[in-house]
Design a protein around this motif. Structure first.
Motif, PDB file in Angstrom:
ATOM      1  N   ALA A 107       9.206 101.761 -16.151  1.00  0.00           N
ATOM      2  CA  ALA A 107       9.811 101.487 -14.844  1.00  0.00           C
ATOM      3  C   ALA A 107       9.398 102.530 -13.809  1.00  0.00           C
ATOM      4  CB  ALA A 107      11.332 101.450 -14.969  1.00  0.00           C
ATOM      5  N   ALA A 108       9.249 103.789 -14.235  1.00  0.00           N
ATOM      6  CA  ALA A 108       8.848 104.851 -13.314  1.00  0.00           C
ATOM      7  C   ALA A 108       7.450 104.596 -12.763  1.00  0.00           C
ATOM      8  CB  ALA A 108       8.900 106.205 -14.027  1.00  0.00           C
ATOM      9  N   VAL A 109       6.534 104.199 -13.634  1.00  0.00           N
ATOM     10  CA  VAL A 109       5.159 103.921 -13.204  1.00  0.00           C
ATOM     11  C   VAL A 109       5.142 102.751 -12.218  1.00  0.00           C
ATOM     12  CG1 VAL A 109       2.888 103.137 -13.960  1.00  0.00           C
ATOM     13  CG2 VAL A 109       4.125 104.853 -15.303  1.00  0.00           C
ATOM     14  N   VAL A 110       5.875 101.699 -12.551  1.00  0.00           N
ATOM     15  CA  VAL A 110       5.907 100.514 -11.691  1.00  0.00           C
ATOM     16  C   VAL A 110       6.512 100.856 -10.327  1.00  0.00           C
ATOM     17  CG1 VAL A 110       6.938  98.230 -11.400  1.00  0.00           C
ATOM     18  CG2 VAL A 110       5.987  98.894 -13.611  1.00  0.00           C
ATOM     19  N   CYS A 111       7.616 101.584 -10.332  1.00  0.00           N
ATOM     20  CA  CYS A 111       8.312 101.906  -9.079  1.00  0.00           C
ATOM     21  C   CYS A 111       7.461 102.807  -8.185  1.00  0.00           C
ATOM     22  CB  CYS A 111       9.651 102.567  -9.384  1.00  0.00           C
ATOM     23  SG  CYS A 111      10.650 102.909  -7.919  1.00  0.00           S
ATOM     24  N   ALA A 112       6.831 103.830  -8.774  1.00  0.00           N
ATOM     25  CA  ALA A 112       6.007 104.742  -7.982  1.00  0.00           C
ATOM     26  C   ALA A 112       4.784 104.028  -7.407  1.00  0.00           C
ATOM     27  CB  ALA A 112       5.574 105.928  -8.841  1.00  0.00           C
ATOM     28  N   THR A 113       4.186 103.153  -8.202  1.00  0.00           N
ATOM     29  CA  THR A 113       2.967 102.457  -7.781  1.00  0.00           C
ATOM     30  C   THR A 113       3.243 101.432  -6.684  1.00  0.00           C
ATOM     31  OG1 THR A 113       2.023 102.730 -10.001  1.00  0.00           O
ATOM     32  CG2 THR A 113       1.012 101.071  -8.564  1.00  0.00           C
ATOM     33  N   TRP A 114       4.362 100.723  -6.808  1.00  0.00           N
ATOM     34  CA  TRP A 114       4.672  99.634  -5.893  1.00  0.00           C
ATOM     35  C   TRP A 114       5.818  99.972  -4.954  1.00  0.00           C
ATOM     36  CZ3 TRP A 114       1.539  95.409  -5.899  1.00  0.00           C
ATOM     37  CH2 TRP A 114       0.674  95.287  -6.985  1.00  0.00           C
ATOM     38  N   ALA A 115       5.982 101.242  -4.635  1.00  0.00           N
ATOM     39  CA  ALA A 115       7.105 101.668  -3.796  1.00  0.00           C
ATOM     40  C   ALA A 115       7.113 100.968  -2.438  1.00  0.00           C
ATOM     41  CB  ALA A 115       7.080 103.186  -3.612  1.00  0.00           C
ATOM     42  N   HIS A 116       5.971 100.949  -1.757  1.00  0.00           N
ATOM     43  CA  HIS A 116       5.945 100.344  -0.419  1.00  0.00           C
ATOM     44  C   HIS A 116       6.165  98.838  -0.451  1.00  0.00           C
ATOM     45  CE1 HIS A 116       4.367  98.934   3.483  1.00  0.00           C
ATOM     46  NE2 HIS A 116       4.828 100.097   3.936  1.00  0.00           N
ATOM     47  N   PRO A 117       5.495  98.089  -1.346  1.00  0.00           N
ATOM     48  CA  PRO A 117       5.784  96.643  -1.409  1.00  0.00           C
ATOM     49  C   PRO A 117       7.238  96.336  -1.763  1.00  0.00           C
ATOM     50  CG  PRO A 117       3.713  97.123  -2.510  1.00  0.00           C
ATOM     51  CD  PRO A 117       4.345  98.435  -2.191  1.00  0.00           C
ATOM     52  N   PHE A 118       7.826  97.146  -2.669  1.00  0.00           N
ATOM     53  CA  PHE A 118       9.225  96.929  -3.018  1.00  0.00           C
ATOM     54  C   PHE A 118      10.125  97.123  -1.802  1.00  0.00           C
ATOM     55  CE2 PHE A 118       8.647  98.071  -7.781  1.00  0.00           C
ATOM     56  CZ  PHE A 118       8.252  96.765  -8.029  1.00  0.00           C
ATOM     57  N   ALA A 119       9.879  98.199  -1.052  1.00  0.00           N
ATOM     58  CA  ALA A 119      10.682  98.465   0.136  1.00  0.00           C
ATOM     59  C   ALA A 119      10.487  97.371   1.178  1.00  0.00           C
ATOM     60  CB  ALA A 119      10.327  99.825   0.722  1.00  0.00           C
ATOM     61  N   ALA A 120       9.238  96.906   1.333  1.00  0.00           N
ATOM     62  CA  ALA A 120       8.947  95.860   2.311  1.00  0.00           C
ATOM     63  C   ALA A 120       9.637  94.554   1.934  1.00  0.00           C
ATOM     64  CB  ALA A 120       7.436  95.657   2.417  1.00  0.00           C
ATOM     65  N   ALA A 121       9.804  94.314   0.624  1.00  0.00           N
ATOM     66  CA  ALA A 121      10.458  93.089   0.176  1.00  0.00           C
ATOM     67  C   ALA A 121      11.909  93.049   0.623  1.00  0.00           C
ATOM     68  CB  ALA A 121      10.372  92.972  -1.341  1.00  0.00           C
ATOM     69  N   VAL A 122      12.544  94.218   0.720  1.00  0.00           N
ATOM     70  CA  VAL A 122      13.930  94.284   1.199  1.00  0.00           C
ATOM     71  C   VAL A 122      13.971  94.045   2.700  1.00  0.00           C
ATOM     72  CG1 VAL A 122      15.974  95.741   1.424  1.00  0.00           C
ATOM     73  CG2 VAL A 122      14.597  95.831  -0.661  1.00  0.00           C
ATOM     74  N   GLY A 123      13.023  94.672   3.431  1.00  0.00           N
ATOM     75  CA  GLY A 123      12.945  94.466   4.870  1.00  0.00           C
ATOM     76  C   GLY A 123      13.348  95.693   5.657  1.00  0.00           C
ATOM     77  N   GLY A 124      13.168  95.609   6.969  1.00  0.00           N
ATOM     78  CA  GLY A 124      13.478  96.719   7.849  1.00  0.00           C
ATOM     79  C   GLY A 124      12.309  97.013   8.767  1.00  0.00           C
ATOM     80  N   SER A 125      12.542  97.854   9.770  1.00  0.00           N
ATOM     81  CA  SER A 125      11.496  98.232  10.719  1.00  0.00           C
ATOM     82  C   SER A 125      10.484  99.150  10.050  1.00  0.00           C
ATOM     83  CB  SER A 125      12.141  98.942  11.910  1.00  0.00           C
ATOM     84  OG  SER A 125      12.710 100.168  11.489  1.00  0.00           O
ATOM     85  N   PRO A 126       9.311  99.385  10.670  1.00  0.00           N
ATOM     86  CA  PRO A 126       8.318 100.300  10.089  1.00  0.00           C
ATOM     87  C   PRO A 126       8.882 101.698   9.807  1.00  0.00           C
ATOM     88  CG  PRO A 126       7.313  99.012  11.833  1.00  0.00           C
ATOM     89  CD  PRO A 126       8.784  98.692  11.860  1.00  0.00           C
ATOM     90  N   ALA A 127       9.721 102.199  10.692  1.00  0.00           N
ATOM     91  CA  ALA A 127      10.310 103.511  10.469  1.00  0.00           C
ATOM     92  C   ALA A 127      11.210 103.508   9.237  1.00  0.00           C
ATOM     93  CB  ALA A 127      11.113 103.944  11.697  1.00  0.00           C
ATOM     94  N   VAL A 128      11.955 102.427   9.049  1.00  0.00           N
ATOM     95  CA  VAL A 128      12.825 102.305   7.879  1.00  0.00           C
ATOM     96  C   VAL A 128      11.990 102.224   6.602  1.00  0.00           C
ATOM     97  CG1 VAL A 128      14.450 100.765   6.696  1.00  0.00           C
ATOM     98  CG2 VAL A 128      14.757 101.275   9.126  1.00  0.00           C
ATOM     99  N   LEU A 129      10.890 101.460   6.634  1.00  0.00           N
ATOM    100  CA  LEU A 129      10.029 101.320   5.457  1.00  0.00           C
ATOM    101  C   LEU A 129       9.406 102.645   5.049  1.00  0.00           C
ATOM    102  CD1 LEU A 129       8.206  97.912   6.067  1.00  0.00           C
ATOM    103  CD2 LEU A 129      10.158  98.395   4.603  1.00  0.00           C
TER     104      LEU A 129
END
Length: 448
Positions: A107-129
């Motif tokens: 899970a650590a490898v997956v989360c670190a690698t895909w941190a930005h896509p995961f955050a983008a999936a939740v949503g928010g402005s560029p500053a929030v991402l």
């Protein structure tokens, strides 16, 4: 069974309190990690707080997927304990700890690698991402420790020890609070400092709990070595609870996604509201933990009558605990937001949502208790099916809440969203009540 032989039901109230009170305090400490992060990061502004909300939704989803490491282990170990197989109980628990380490590393490898896509999936402005991605990449390092804490805690609960996890959680919370304040504001690391503080505290907690379990293993002559067969069995037995948790986590993630669609202010307010709701949830879940341990032990002993009486008692307690917590939240709904943000719009939205949270607490109390009873009974397959049904039932309710919230002010819109979420809890209770009123889930013996 003779009249002289003590039954679980005869001492259930004392045992419930003995298990539930330390569990309550320990479980309150767990969401306090996020409460501290929210309070400290909230002083940095709306974007960091909203970013923490998006990142927390991802982290809670990833870690929550593996909550069976605690819940499933508690019931399985308690069954062995009730059947008089203490050495085997601890060895089964060790298999859960090893599984937690393996899953946490992945899970650590997956989360670190895909941190930005995961955050983008939740949503928010560029500053929030940007804020969310920073927090996620660092926090990923603590996922192995986080899951080991879950598994080791489950072992100790199954052995009817809820005091040790309390001590470890209390020390961990204190360390987390001090580190976050020092790293975020003292050193000036911003949201990254909050992530590092939490990671360090989690690693320390994992080491402490594993040390305690190792001592219990030596005392009983149980082996702590990696046994692939045991790990495979633990993984296989955890699949139904994983499916059940996936469904429940999908509900939480979909809800925060809708909050993000409403704007940064509703998202920031939803982060604080959800954190407070989680704190209340974990408090009510203390009774569920007692239910898991006592149900597993009683079924291991073959005492169905004790299970039924303890279930009735704990459900009643869950209802009244929910009433008390609801009254407290209602009384403090305008005070609590002040601790998290200075933004008046965010404060107003939090206050409105908290009134809905307060009204739903009695329902939450009975839901978590009965859920704990069925987990302790090892009724994972039925819980998996029920969780999927509840998720499907929630989708139209969430869509309706989103449509009604669009175009409204942040406070009113977020309150509408939380009304929809309360509908999810109502449907969940209906499925649990239907199951627990029968006896098909009460399978006796050391292994279900």
């Amino acid at each position: 069974m003779t009249d002289d032989a003590p039954r679980l039901a005869d001492t259930s109230s004392r045992e419930i309190l003995r298990l539930a009170v330390p569990a309550f305090l320990a479980l309150v400490a767990e969401p306090l990690f996020l409460l501290v992060d929210s309070a400290v990061v909230g002083r940095l502004g709306v974007a960091p707080l909203a970013g923490l909300g998006a990142a927390s939704a991802v982290l809670l989803t990833l870690s929550g997927l593996f909550v069976f490491l605690a819940y499933g282990t508690t019931g399985a170990v308690a069954r062995r304990l009730g059947a008089g197989e203490q050495r085997q109980a601890i060895e089964d628990g060790w298999s859960g700890v090893w599984l937690a380490l393996l899953l946490g590393s992945l899970a650590a490898v997956v989360c670190a690698t895909w941190a930005h896509p995961f955050a983008a999936a939740v949503g928010g402005s560029p500053a929030v991402l940007d804020q969310a991605t920073t927090y996620l990449r660092i926090s990923a390092l603590g996922l192995p420790a986080m899951l080991v804490v879950l598994a080791a805690t489950g072992v100790l609960r199954g052995l009817l020890d809820t005091t040790t996890p309390l001590v470890v959680a209390t020390v961990g919370f204190g360390a987390n609070a001090a580190l976050n304040i020092a790293l975020v504001h003292g050193v000036g690391l911003g949201i990254a400092g909050a992530a590092w503080g939490t990671v360090i505290a989690q690693v320390g907690m994992a080491l402490a709990l594993v040390t305690v379990v190792a001592r219990r293993a030596r005392r009983e002559g149980a082996s702590a070595r990696l046994r692939l067969g045991g790990v495979v069995r633990a993984a296989r037995d955890g699949v139904p609870l994983l499916v059940r948790t996936l469904a429940l986590r999908a509900v939480l993630l979909l809800t925060v996604t809708v909050a993000a669609q409403l704007g940064d202010v509703p998202l920031a307010a939803h982060q604080v509201t959800m954190t407070i709701w989680s704190t209340l949830t974990f408090a009510l879940d203390a009774l569920a933990i007692a239910a898991q341990a006592l149900t597993g032990r009683a079924l291991g002993q073959g005492d169905r009558a004790a299970v039924r009486e303890a279930t009735t008692t704990m459900t009643r307690w869950g209802l009244w605990c929910g009433v008390v917590l609801g009254l407290i939240v209602a009384a403090a709904h305008r005070v609590l937001p002040v601790a998290f943000t200075s933004d008046e719009g965010v404060r107003a939205a939090i206050a409105a949502a908290l009134l809905v949270v307060a009204a739903g607490q009695p329902l939450s109390g009975v839901v978590f208790v009965v859920d704990g009873v069925l987990i302790g009974a090892g009724d994972g397959r039925w819980l998996a099916v029920a969780g999927t049904v509840v998720l499907l039932a929630y989708l139209p309710m969430l869509w309706l809440a989103r449509e009604m919230a669009q175009g409204r002010g942040a406070a009113e819109g977020l309150a509408v969203l939380w009304v929809g979420f309360t509908g999810f809890m109502l449907v969940r209770w209906a499925t649990l009540w239907w199951r627990v009123r029968g006896e098909g889930w009460m399978v006796t013996g050391a292994v279900r």
